[in-house]
Design a protein around this motif. Structure first.
Motif, PDB file in Angstrom:
ATOM      1  N   LEU A 173       0.838  -1.207   0.000  1.00 16.16           N
ATOM      2  CA  LEU A 173       0.000   0.000   0.000  1.00 16.16           C
ATOM      3  C   LEU A 173       0.878   1.265   0.000  1.00 16.16           C
ATOM      4  CD1 LEU A 173      -2.973   0.846   0.006  1.00 16.16           C
ATOM      5  CD2 LEU A 173      -2.941   0.780   2.504  1.00 16.16           C
ATOM      6  N   LEU A 206       2.306   1.636  -3.536  1.00 16.62           N
ATOM      7  CA  LEU A 206       1.283   2.132  -4.460  1.00 16.62           C
ATOM      8  C   LEU A 206       1.010   3.621  -4.205  1.00 16.62           C
ATOM      9  CD1 LEU A 206      -0.919   1.750  -6.602  1.00 16.62           C
ATOM     10  CD2 LEU A 206      -2.424   0.827  -4.819  1.00 16.62           C
ATOM     11  N   ALA A 260       3.847   5.691  -5.454  1.00 15.61           N
ATOM     12  CA  ALA A 260       3.842   5.760  -6.920  1.00 15.61           C
ATOM     13  C   ALA A 260       2.767   6.737  -7.408  1.00 15.61           C
ATOM     14  CB  ALA A 260       3.621   4.368  -7.507  1.00 15.61           C
ATOM     15  N   ILE A 261       1.600   6.702  -6.765  1.00 15.22           N
ATOM     16  CA  ILE A 261       0.517   7.602  -7.186  1.00 15.22           C
ATOM     17  C   ILE A 261       0.909   9.060  -6.958  1.00 15.22           C
ATOM     18  CG2 ILE A 261      -1.816   8.398  -6.582  1.00 15.22           C
ATOM     19  CD1 ILE A 261      -2.521   5.403  -6.147  1.00 15.22           C
ATOM     20  N   ARG A 296       3.646  10.026  -9.463  1.00 13.33           N
ATOM     21  CA  ARG A 296       3.069  10.226 -10.805  1.00 13.33           C
ATOM     22  C   ARG A 296       2.348  11.563 -10.882  1.00 13.33           C
ATOM     23  NH1 ARG A 296       1.565   4.952 -13.689  1.00 13.33           N
ATOM     24  NH2 ARG A 296      -0.116   6.100 -14.684  1.00 13.33           N
ATOM     25  N   GLU A 334      -9.453  14.670 -13.146  1.00 13.73           N
ATOM     26  CA  GLU A 334     -10.347  14.177 -14.197  1.00 13.73           C
ATOM     27  C   GLU A 334     -11.797  14.601 -13.971  1.00 13.73           C
ATOM     28  OE1 GLU A 334      -9.948   9.989 -14.900  1.00 13.73           O
ATOM     29  OE2 GLU A 334     -11.414   9.999 -16.524  1.00 13.73           O
ATOM     30  N   THR A 335     -12.258  14.504 -12.722  1.00 10.70           N
ATOM     31  CA  THR A 335     -13.663  14.798 -12.453  1.00 10.70           C
ATOM     32  C   THR A 335     -13.874  16.196 -11.867  1.00 10.70           C
ATOM     33  OG1 THR A 335     -13.405  13.755 -10.294  1.00 10.70           O
ATOM     34  CG2 THR A 335     -14.301  12.383 -12.049  1.00 10.70           C
ATOM     35  N   LEU A 390     -10.076   9.549  -9.744  1.00  8.70           N
ATOM     36  CA  LEU A 390     -10.680   9.176  -8.464  1.00  8.70           C
ATOM     37  C   LEU A 390     -10.162   7.822  -7.958  1.00  8.70           C
ATOM     38  CD1 LEU A 390     -12.705  10.295  -6.401  1.00  8.70           C
ATOM     39  CD2 LEU A 390     -14.472   8.950  -7.524  1.00  8.70           C
ATOM     40  N   GLU A 391      -9.869   6.899  -8.880  1.00 12.83           N
ATOM     41  CA  GLU A 391      -9.314   5.602  -8.452  1.00 12.83           C
ATOM     42  C   GLU A 391      -8.019   5.792  -7.648  1.00 12.83           C
ATOM     43  OE1 GLU A 391     -10.730   6.077 -11.316  1.00 12.83           O
ATOM     44  OE2 GLU A 391     -11.732   4.269 -12.062  1.00 12.83           O
ATOM     45  N   ALA A 399      -8.485   6.258  -3.736  1.00  6.09           N
ATOM     46  CA  ALA A 399      -8.859   5.155  -2.837  1.00  6.09           C
ATOM     47  C   ALA A 399      -7.688   4.668  -1.977  1.00  6.09           C
ATOM     48  CB  ALA A 399      -9.483   4.016  -3.632  1.00  6.09           C
ATOM     49  N   PRO A 400      -6.532   4.296  -2.566  1.00  2.12           N
ATOM     50  CA  PRO A 400      -5.427   3.863  -1.693  1.00  2.12           C
ATOM     51  C   PRO A 400      -4.855   4.983  -0.825  1.00  2.12           C
ATOM     52  CG  PRO A 400      -4.754   3.874  -4.009  1.00  2.12           C
ATOM     53  CD  PRO A 400      -6.232   4.097  -3.991  1.00  2.12           C
ATOM     54  N   TYR A 429      -6.514   7.489   0.456  1.00  2.00           N
ATOM     55  CA  TYR A 429      -7.465   7.647   1.564  1.00  2.00           C
ATOM     56  C   TYR A 429      -7.287   6.509   2.570  1.00  2.00           C
ATOM     57  CZ  TYR A 429     -11.957   7.582   4.018  1.00  2.00           C
ATOM     58  OH  TYR A 429     -12.929   7.554   4.984  1.00  2.00           O
ATOM     59  N   LEU A 471     -17.115  14.085  -1.106  1.00  2.87           N
ATOM     60  CA  LEU A 471     -16.618  14.399  -2.445  1.00  2.87           C
ATOM     61  C   LEU A 471     -17.456  15.533  -3.026  1.00  2.87           C
ATOM     62  CD1 LEU A 471     -16.333  10.708  -3.756  1.00  2.87           C
ATOM     63  CD2 LEU A 471     -14.633  12.021  -2.504  1.00  2.87           C
TER      64      LEU A 471
END
Lengths: 227, 477
Positions: free
Chosen positions: B50, B53, B56-57, B60, B212-213, B248-249, B252-253, B255, B273
């Motif tokens: 976790l 990941l 990395a997020i 990025r 994105e959103t 949004l994906e 999740a990690p 959070y 949100l």
């Protein structure tokens, strides 16, 4: 002197310019989501997990069937001596509740006008709010809500008791899988929400206290529709 | 080169160490947080995966930061959120003042926001006749006493319930004295509910912004964040420019690791949100939503490939909870908006490594912060880098105030050292004196004093190594 708007536009150009000047984007590191994919459970276990997670933070559960849940909500309101229950008359759950609500006893109150004309009553006179959900999260426990025209945002926040209807078949494995299953990643309405329990704080000596700003109690009416 | 500077942190830390109440309050709180975090990560493989990941997020997101910020702006604008950019805190304050004045707003109710602390927004608005009220219980408690947060997640953690009980009974109208936490909480609820109802505008921070959103994500337990963002007619969100992620994906990690690292919770009570103001047909929610994106030195930090990791931070506070320095001296000793290990690398980069030299050195480099950081920020390595930057300006870097932390004493000491070591005869004389008379030097002598104020003065050997080797010869055992 330049107006705030033009200086904000200059700031934008300057900030983005500095960030761009920092160099090439470079290769993006790969994302390994295996740790998220491992979080999977069979449907029956998902409901149990959700319940365990949410009960640990003082959420209360009422068991119901697809046929009797309005009666379960009604019985709860009577048992707790609630004077009224705020609901969304145009939402699916709200309409079903109203259709089954017998006269007398706790009064169903529709949230059917702009908050500006309803604020004082909402803050002062409403005992409980009733909403549907669009799903749940098994991994940690949590309800997924999409407040909007049919179920305004403050229904699940201002009244001291929040009663939420959850169908067991809509419970997802994790928040991550829910985002994908519900398509939240592509587009979202103005408000979306995950709730795991009643409002709480630990700001005084790390002692948990419930009902600090939002609802003091969260009641989940869990409808077993898996059979 | 600057003149000798006052080292704030050392003095403040020494003072804090003498306060048994403060130390007890922090020790209890930090032990609790450490235990709860640990219980959330029973499987070391899951934790490491976790963290990898999440790292990395965040990496990025930073790699594409300018593009993501533009995308965020475009998405928000499409959703009806007005986006504003500010290079400095002063600009951000003026922007917010402008928004409030345009609406004739006199009261602002605030959800927790560290960026607004960075801006000293409350004091600024008060000076313009606008009441800015903190509504997070911890923030409310410290605002009553005119204090600043001592922890980024638990702002009032330095106080115990007796102190809060006394404070409430003195400062809240008609309040009786009680040490019952539920009753104290109920008192604050009563006061603040009325404030939410009456406020002309609400303000919040942003935990994650989704490009994105065009979504602003808010993590909280109390519901004051939702109250501040949904009840008043105007919502203003402030964020540091590093808070954006692509989709949004990705949230999740982040959070999942944020709440577990911060308070040892698998999930917060609310994860809110916000993707726009009140939409067509909606009966509540703010009529206007504004997003203020603040730089305040971040783009300069961004320019350096090593220091950029600082901007991965998701503000969980785990580095504080596990820091042997922070847990003993508490947050106020740092005299910085962001205390603890992350503050030690962030504050000097924002305010200048010279003027906050004290913070860079206020660490034993034990490495605990780097080990628990959910996004693997190499805090100890960055501290070492900043220590060099503070006293040297010979590196091709963008560090604020580089080289300005060199003090006259330090400079003099190094010159002396260089002068002596370059001259063998002089060096021999100096070591002869040091070995024979070093013992007689008082512990209070300049330079030596810095070492001896918390340690016993070392006793030099009677003869130096080279003297002994000349006299005794060398053996290869």
């Amino acid at each position: 002197m330049s107006s705030p708007n033009s200086s904000a536009a200059e700031s934008r150009t300057a900030i983005l310019g500095r960030l761009r000047a920092a160099g090439e984007s470079g290769p993006l590191p790969p994302l390994d989501t295996a740790v998220l994919e491992r979080r999977q459970w069979p449907a029956v276990e998902r409901a149990t997990r959700l319940r365990k997670g949410m009960e640990a933070v003082h959420t209360e559960f009422l068991e119901a069937t697809p046929a009797d849940w309005p009666a379960v909500v009604r019985a709860f309101c009577e048992r707790e001596g609630l004077r009224n229950l705020l609901y969304g008359p145009t939402s699916e759950a709200g309409a079903a509740l109203a259709a089954a609500w017998a006269p007398g006893g706790p009064q169903l109150k529709p949230y059917d006008r702009p908050v500006e004309a309803f604020k004082q009553e909402l803050f002062g006179d409403i005992d409980a709010g009733f909403t549907g959900t669009v799903g749940g999260v098994a991994e940690t426990g949590g309800l997924l809500l999409l407040p909007g025209p049919a179920e305004p945002r403050l229904m699940s926040l201002v009244p001291p008791v929040h009663i939420a209807l959850l169908r067991a078949s809509t419970i997802q494995d994790s928040f991550w899988s829910a985002v994908k299953a519900l398509g939240w990643g592509r587009a979202l309405p103005p408000n979306a929400l995950m709730i795991s329990g009643p409002s709480k704080t630990a700001d005084i000596e790390q002692t948990l206290a419930y009902g600090v700003h939002g609802p003091k109690r969260l009641i989940v009416v869990l409808v077993d529709d898996l059979k | 080169m600057h003149a000798e500077k006052e080292i704030h942190f050392r003095d403040a830390a020494a003072k804090a160490l003498l306060d048994p109440q403060l130390r007890a309050n922090f020790r209890r709180a930090m032990d609790g947080l450490i235990t709860k975090r640990k219980a959330q990560f029973p499987d070391p493989r899951d934790l490491q995966d976790l963290r990898d990941l999440s790292t990395a997020i965040r990496s990025r997101s930073l790699l594409c930061l300018p593009e993501l910020l533009e995308q965020l702006e475009a998405s928000c604008t499409k959703n009806g959120i007005k986006v504003h950019w500010a290079e400095t805190c002063e600009q951000a304050n003026q922007l917010i003042l402008g928004i409030l004045q345009a609406k004739g707003a006199k009261t602002l109710v605030k959800g927790k926001s560290m960026v607004s602390e960075e801006m000293h927004l409350n004091a600024f608005l008060e000076s313009k006749g606008i009441e800015a009220l903190e509504s997070d219980l911890g923030e409310y408690i410290i605002q009553l006493d005119g204090e600043t947060p001592s922890h980024i997640i638990m702002p009032a953690i330095h106080k115990n319930k007796d102190q809060i009980a006394r404070q409430f009974s003195q400062k809240i109208k008609d309040a009786k004295y009680t040490e019952d936490v539920d009753e104290l909480t109920a008192m604050a609820r009563k006061v603040l509910r009325q404030k939410f109802l009456d406020a002309d505008a609400g303000l919040s921070g942003v935990n994650f912004a989704v490009a994105e959103t065009g979504t602003l994500c808010l993590v909280e337990n109390e519901g004051n964040g939702r109250m501040s963002t949904h009840v008043p007619p105007v919502h203003i969100a402030v964020m540091g420019l590093e808070k954006v992620v692509a989709q949004l994906e990705d949230v999740a990690p982040l959070y999942a690791i944020l709440t577990r690292s911060a308070t040892g919770q698998a999930v917060s009570t609310y994860f809110n949100l916000i993707t726009g103001p009140r939409g067509a047909g909606e009966k509540d929610g703010p009529q206007e939503v504004h997003l203020v994106i603040l730089d305040n030195g971040r783009s300069r930090i961004y320019a350096d490939p090593q220091l950029r990791a600082t901007l991965r931070c998701i503000r969980c506070g785990a580095c504080m909870n596990h820091c042997p320095v922070y847990t003993r001296v508490g947050g106020h000793a740092y005299e910085a908006i962001y205390p603890g290990p992350i503050g030690k690398i962030l504050t000097p980069q924002m305010e200048g490594v010279g003027v906050r030299h004290d913070l860079i050195h206020g660490s034993s480099l034990c490495g605990a912060c780097g080990e628990v950081c959910p996004v693997e920020i190499p805090i100890p390595e960055i501290l070492v880098r900043l220590r060099r930057e503070a006293t040297h300006d010979d590196m091709a870097s963008t560090v604020a105030g580089k080289g300005t932390g060199r003090t006259a004493t330090e400079d003099w000491a190094w010159r002396l050292w260089a002068g002596v070591t370059k001259r063998p005869a002089l060096y021999r004389v100096a070591t002869w004196f040091a070995t024979r008379f070093g013992k007689a030097l008082p512990a209070s002598a300049p330079l030596i004093k810095n070492w001896t104020q918390s340690r016993t003065k070392p006793v030099p050997a009677r003869r130096s190594l080279s003297e002994r080797m000349r006299a005794e010869g060398a053996s290869h055992e």
